[in-house]
Enzyme design. Sequence first.
Site, PDB file in Angstrom:
ATOM      1  N   ARG A 210     -19.013  15.217   0.305  1.00  0.00           N
ATOM      2  CA  ARG A 210     -20.008  14.453  -0.124  1.00  0.00           C
ATOM      3  C   ARG A 210     -20.517  14.733   0.968  1.00  0.00           C
ATOM      4  NH1 ARG A 210     -17.763   9.247  -2.264  1.00  0.00           N
ATOM      5  NH2 ARG A 210     -17.192   9.775  -5.019  1.00  0.00           N
ATOM      6  N   GLU A 212     -22.212  13.420   3.191  1.00  0.00           N
ATOM      7  CA  GLU A 212     -21.961  12.232   3.925  1.00  0.00           C
ATOM      8  C   GLU A 212     -22.037  12.776   6.057  1.00  0.00           C
ATOM      9  OE1 GLU A 212     -19.434   9.255   3.051  1.00  0.00           O
ATOM     10  OE2 GLU A 212     -18.246  10.418   1.809  1.00  0.00           O
ATOM     11  N   ARG A 218     -11.333   8.829   8.657  1.00  0.00           N
ATOM     12  CA  ARG A 218     -11.206   8.345   6.726  1.00  0.00           C
ATOM     13  C   ARG A 218     -12.326   9.643   5.832  1.00  0.00           C
ATOM     14  NH1 ARG A 218     -13.543   3.294   4.764  1.00  0.00           N
ATOM     15  NH2 ARG A 218     -14.908   2.894   6.818  1.00  0.00           N
ATOM     16  N   HIS A 219     -13.248  10.101   6.041  1.00  0.00           N
ATOM     17  CA  HIS A 219     -14.036  11.262   5.288  1.00  0.00           C
ATOM     18  C   HIS A 219     -14.154  12.435   5.838  1.00  0.00           C
ATOM     19  CE1 HIS A 219     -15.920   7.070   5.248  1.00  0.00           C
ATOM     20  NE2 HIS A 219     -16.417   7.480   4.286  1.00  0.00           N
ATOM     21  N   GLU A 352      -9.796   1.715   1.962  1.00  0.00           N
ATOM     22  CA  GLU A 352     -10.000   2.115   0.724  1.00  0.00           C
ATOM     23  C   GLU A 352      -9.087   3.081   0.247  1.00  0.00           C
ATOM     24  OE1 GLU A 352     -14.166   1.705  -0.797  1.00  0.00           O
ATOM     25  OE2 GLU A 352     -13.376   3.874  -2.219  1.00  0.00           O
ATOM     26  N   SER A 355     -11.650   3.529  -6.718  1.00  0.00           N
ATOM     27  CA  SER A 355     -12.591   2.383  -6.660  1.00  0.00           C
ATOM     28  C   SER A 355     -12.590   2.845  -8.500  1.00  0.00           C
ATOM     29  CB  SER A 355     -14.009   2.821  -6.581  1.00  0.00           C
ATOM     30  OG  SER A 355     -14.167   2.477  -4.576  1.00  0.00           O
ATOM     31  N   ARG A 403      -6.396  10.220   1.682  1.00  0.00           N
ATOM     32  CA  ARG A 403      -6.368   9.069   2.518  1.00  0.00           C
ATOM     33  C   ARG A 403      -4.356   8.492   1.466  1.00  0.00           C
ATOM     34  NH1 ARG A 403     -11.727   5.776   1.564  1.00  0.00           N
ATOM     35  NH2 ARG A 403     -12.949   6.949   2.913  1.00  0.00           N
TER      36      ARG A 403
HETATM   37  P1  ATP Z   1     -15.866   4.686   1.287  1.00  0.00           P
HETATM   38  O1  ATP Z   1     -16.819   3.482   0.828  1.00  0.00           O
HETATM   39  O2  ATP Z   1     -14.660   4.650   1.929  1.00  0.00           O
HETATM   40  O3  ATP Z   1     -16.354   6.577   2.268  1.00  0.00           O
HETATM   41  P2  ATP Z   1     -16.816   5.323  -1.915  1.00  0.00           P
HETATM   42  O4  ATP Z   1     -16.589   4.280  -1.646  1.00  0.00           O
HETATM   43  O5  ATP Z   1     -18.082   5.914  -1.071  1.00  0.00           O
HETATM   44  O6  ATP Z   1     -15.296   5.214  -0.361  1.00  0.00           O
HETATM   45  P3  ATP Z   1     -15.756   6.014  -4.051  1.00  0.00           P
HETATM   46  O7  ATP Z   1     -17.091   6.892  -4.525  1.00  0.00           O
HETATM   47  O8  ATP Z   1     -15.220   4.918  -4.459  1.00  0.00           O
HETATM   48  O9  ATP Z   1     -15.513   6.244  -2.428  1.00  0.00           O
HETATM   49  O10 ATP Z   1     -15.006   7.945  -3.875  1.00  0.00           O
HETATM   50  C1  ATP Z   1     -13.386   7.354  -4.747  1.00  0.00           C
HETATM   51  C2  ATP Z   1     -12.343   7.290  -4.512  1.00  0.00           C
HETATM   52  O11 ATP Z   1     -12.425   8.972  -3.520  1.00  0.00           O
HETATM   53  C3  ATP Z   1     -11.893   6.477  -2.654  1.00  0.00           C
HETATM   54  O12 ATP Z   1     -11.575   5.619  -2.710  1.00  0.00           O
HETATM   55  C4  ATP Z   1     -11.253   7.448  -1.335  1.00  0.00           C
HETATM   56  O13 ATP Z   1     -10.223   7.081  -1.600  1.00  0.00           O
HETATM   57  C5  ATP Z   1     -11.614   8.790  -1.823  1.00  0.00           C
HETATM   58  N1  ATP Z   1     -13.448   9.231  -0.727  1.00  0.00           N
HETATM   59  C6  ATP Z   1     -14.484   9.128  -1.348  1.00  0.00           C
HETATM   60  N2  ATP Z   1     -14.742   9.741  -0.227  1.00  0.00           N
HETATM   61  C7  ATP Z   1     -14.272  10.272   0.538  1.00  0.00           C
HETATM   62  C8  ATP Z   1     -14.059  10.660   1.608  1.00  0.00           C
HETATM   63  N3  ATP Z   1     -15.747  10.835   1.862  1.00  0.00           N
HETATM   64  N4  ATP Z   1     -13.297  11.457   2.707  1.00  0.00           N
HETATM   65  C9  ATP Z   1     -11.566  11.557   1.503  1.00  0.00           C
HETATM   66  N5  ATP Z   1     -11.744  10.709   0.701  1.00  0.00           N
HETATM   67  C10 ATP Z   1     -12.852  10.810   0.212  1.00  0.00           C
HETATM   68 MG    MG Z   2     -15.537   3.185  -3.078  1.00  0.00          MG
END
Ligand code: ATP
Ligand code: MG
Length: 429
Positions: A210, A212, A218-219, A352, A355, A403
Amino acid sequence: MRIAIQDVTPETDYAEIIGWVHEIRDLGGLAFFIVRDRTGLIQVTIPKKKAPEAVVEAAKEVSRESVVRVAGTVKAIEKAPGGRELVPEELEIVSLAASPLPLDVAEKVSAEMDTRIDSRFLDVRKPRVGAIFFIRSVAVRAINEFLFSRGFINITTPKVVAAATEGGTELFPIAYFEKEAFLNQSPQLYKQMMMAAGCEKVFEIGPIFRAEEHNTVRHLNEATSLDVEVSFADHNDVMQLLEDLIIAVYRRVTEDCADQLATLGVDLTVPATPFPRISYAEAIEIANRTVPEKISFGDDLGTAAEKAIGEYIGQHYFIVDWPTAIKPYYAMPYPENPELSKAFDMMHPRMELSSGAQRIHQHDLLVEQIRAKGLSPESFEFYLKTFEYGMPPHAGWGLGVERLIMTMLNLPNIREAVLFPRDRHRLTP
Ligand code: ATP
Ligand code: MG
């Protein structure tokens, strides 16, 4: 024959161990080393007058964190770790460590996260840090065993892809010969295609990427995702599966990692079941009681909202019935109320964890939803094709492994739960 340090007991007569020199103390006539392997610590005591000359010579030369082989008699002694000490007849420096060390493994001096990651190999030698990765390994094994026992098959899907899973900007572009490609942000499309392939229950534990920009605790930019997809199942079925999996992992870690949990000072309790389920509408109502910036229907839940709801519920829980507009195009809308979808998030009070959703399995509805998100169905041709020739109804979720570990062990930063973190500023080691 070399034995593990934890297997040297006060009753052992003679032992040969290999490990790292954790601490050195020289009291003139007596020298003490603490030697460490991945199973524990042992005191090595050298009475300089009585010890063989070669032992005394090696003891003079050795530095902290050198690898040593020690063989000698074991004596029961109350004050020493594990109630025993080793008096060497042989002491061999297998691999001498340079001084000074870039990081204090004995943790007499604490270090910043960045310094620790720069010398991660030394950091992981710390019993506390080693314990985290031992527990992570046990947890991943428990996940595998749980899913295999439920009839899942393990799959591996490509991490180099041509199209974004969900569109958006969170993608790392890479050069792939003469084409543009990306690092995959999720195995979503591929695990769904395996439903069309008739696999019924699949899982993958693999990296997701990602791009981001934000740097948070937490990311990660490269994270590990446990992805699950199940045919002939709806959102409720896979929520139950997810809850059962979390319980199985916590149970296994409490059973198999008592020493590591003690090292970390974590008193782990298996979460209470069933996990409460609240609707998205209830979630924003709870959040709005305390957060300063009020949330309206259709907004994402930010960090402050997640925290407020987590404090109120106080345990793992699900948020269900999300607005279709803020969930991905592949989430199934409720037929009688398409404004809401059969999507859910599974939450730890802190954040979270997962999902998921029942997915759309009807080709035309999927195309419509892709368009509604402003994406072009043409770029999803390989995916959409699988919906035209017998796609079963299906549901699934993705769970962040880091996480899961971070929340289970109450770690302050997600970087504690991954060996070599990739974040906004870090590409090495
Ligand atoms: P958040 O809103 O907390 O950034 P997200 O909704 O973008 O998460 P999803 O695309 O739903 O993330 O991905 C499913 C799961 O993968 C998340 O619930 C999380 O546990 C994990 N995850 C997603 N992106 C990341 C990240 N950048 N770093 C660590 N874990 C991640
Ligand atoms: Mg999510």
